[in-house]
Enzyme design. Sequence first.
Site, PDB file in Angstrom:
ATOM      1  N   GLY A 221     -56.019 -22.314 -88.707  1.00  0.00           N
ATOM      2  CA  GLY A 221     -55.502 -21.775 -89.959  1.00  0.00           C
ATOM      3  C   GLY A 221     -55.892 -20.329 -90.198  1.00  0.00           C
TER       4      GLY A 221
ATOM      5  N   GLY B   9     -40.337 -16.706 -77.161  1.00  0.00           N
ATOM      6  CA  GLY B   9     -40.040 -15.313 -77.434  1.00  0.00           C
ATOM      7  C   GLY B   9     -40.747 -14.792 -78.666  1.00  0.00           C
TER       8      GLY B   9
ATOM      9  N   GLY C  63     -42.469  -5.809 -79.761  1.00  0.00           N
ATOM     10  CA  GLY C  63     -43.345  -4.768 -80.275  1.00  0.00           C
ATOM     11  C   GLY C  63     -43.891  -5.222 -81.617  1.00  0.00           C
TER      12      GLY C  63
ATOM     13  N   ALA D 143     -45.621 -14.320 -80.858  1.00  0.00           N
ATOM     14  CA  ALA D 143     -45.361 -13.588 -82.100  1.00  0.00           C
ATOM     15  C   ALA D 143     -45.961 -14.249 -83.336  1.00  0.00           C
ATOM     16  CB  ALA D 143     -43.857 -13.429 -82.295  1.00  0.00           C
ATOM     17  N   ALA D 144     -46.870 -15.186 -83.150  1.00  0.00           N
ATOM     18  CA  ALA D 144     -47.384 -15.936 -84.296  1.00  0.00           C
ATOM     19  C   ALA D 144     -48.074 -15.026 -85.307  1.00  0.00           C
ATOM     20  CB  ALA D 144     -48.336 -17.024 -83.824  1.00  0.00           C
ATOM     21  N   GLY D 145     -48.926 -14.132 -84.826  1.00  0.00           N
ATOM     22  CA  GLY D 145     -49.646 -13.249 -85.742  1.00  0.00           C
ATOM     23  C   GLY D 145     -48.721 -12.316 -86.492  1.00  0.00           C
ATOM     24  N   ASP D 146     -47.737 -11.762 -85.800  1.00  0.00           N
ATOM     25  CA  ASP D 146     -46.789 -10.858 -86.456  1.00  0.00           C
ATOM     26  C   ASP D 146     -45.913 -11.600 -87.459  1.00  0.00           C
ATOM     27  OD1 ASP D 146     -47.708  -8.668 -85.003  1.00  0.00           O
ATOM     28  OD2 ASP D 146     -46.353  -9.081 -83.339  1.00  0.00           O
TER      29      ASP D 146
ATOM     30  N   LEU E  47     -56.804 -17.732 -87.519  1.00  0.00           N
ATOM     31  CA  LEU E  47     -57.650 -18.549 -86.651  1.00  0.00           C
ATOM     32  C   LEU E  47     -56.839 -19.485 -85.759  1.00  0.00           C
ATOM     33  CD1 LEU E  47     -60.262 -19.502 -89.384  1.00  0.00           C
ATOM     34  CD2 LEU E  47     -60.475 -17.689 -87.671  1.00  0.00           C
TER      35      LEU E  47
ATOM     36  N   ASP F 146     -44.880 -21.230 -77.458  1.00  0.00           N
ATOM     37  CA  ASP F 146     -45.119 -19.820 -77.136  1.00  0.00           C
ATOM     38  C   ASP F 146     -45.742 -19.167 -78.375  1.00  0.00           C
ATOM     39  OD1 ASP F 146     -45.092 -17.153 -76.451  1.00  0.00           O
ATOM     40  OD2 ASP F 146     -42.985 -17.085 -75.879  1.00  0.00           O
TER      41      ASP F 146
END
Length: 294
Positions: A215, A278, A37, A240-243, A211, A237
């Site tokens: 970056g 994950g 989430g 969850a990179a942005g979060d 981006l 994966d």
Amino acid sequence: MISVFGSANMDLVAYVSKAPKLGETVTGHRFRTVPGGKGANQAIAAARAGGEVAFLGAVGDDGFGAEMRSTLAEAGVDVRGLRQVPGPSGIAHIMVDDDGANSIIVVPGANGTITGPSGEDLAAIASSSVLLLQLELPMAAVVAAAQAGNVAGVPVFLTPAPAQPLPAELLEAVTTIVPNEHEAAAITGVQGAEAALEALLELVEEAVITLGSDGALYGSRSGERLRVPAVKVDAVDTTAAGDTFVGALAVARTERMPVADALSFAATAAALSVQREGASTSMPTRREIEDALG
């Protein structure tokens, strides 16, 4: 303290060689459940990055809810503001292909019962150094939380995902907006990150457009413009990179890092996260981020 008013979902993750087309069935090669989430992800990312974090949200009275509460607490997140409601918890069906790209379907569950911040939520928000918001709760609740933060003089960070029209009363209460390039274009109607950034600054004081492998782009109404390169890694994966970026950025800003250093700290955290599978399970610790920064 960083307060996160947002969603908690159990991620149901299927791994496939290639994503199916509409109407097509493919065979996956692995499946797992991972607490996630966008709200919970940002809370865990911030806590692991060294922040003092309180999570404000809801889970159902099912096994998923108990597991999500435990995961947040084990990450060091204060869960006293995580309410339990009758019925199912939120879930997200996530498909990840062999290139690390993903597609997601969210079913709100308990998150959909939050019509606004409670009295306890309002007190937590008012005592915060930063408030993190996303759009996986009902819009009226997000607007009310943003306005509460704004009235209390708390910087309000908004991740405008999933992308949808943003009411003026929400934008008026937001200090910093952190969309990806697709979300920035959807909000502004403008293509191209640089042009979208300028359009966003007509709406809010500060914007960061993530981006991916290119970056992040930063701008403020004071005239500052920065582009921070991504750390080059082999993505496993990207869920969850942005979060992870937002959670780490919030920690850096509460520690009053210079903007360029804060963006680099956040970008490094995101780069570490995409090398693992994950959502909540991929987020790096403070030591890992600092070691990677050298």
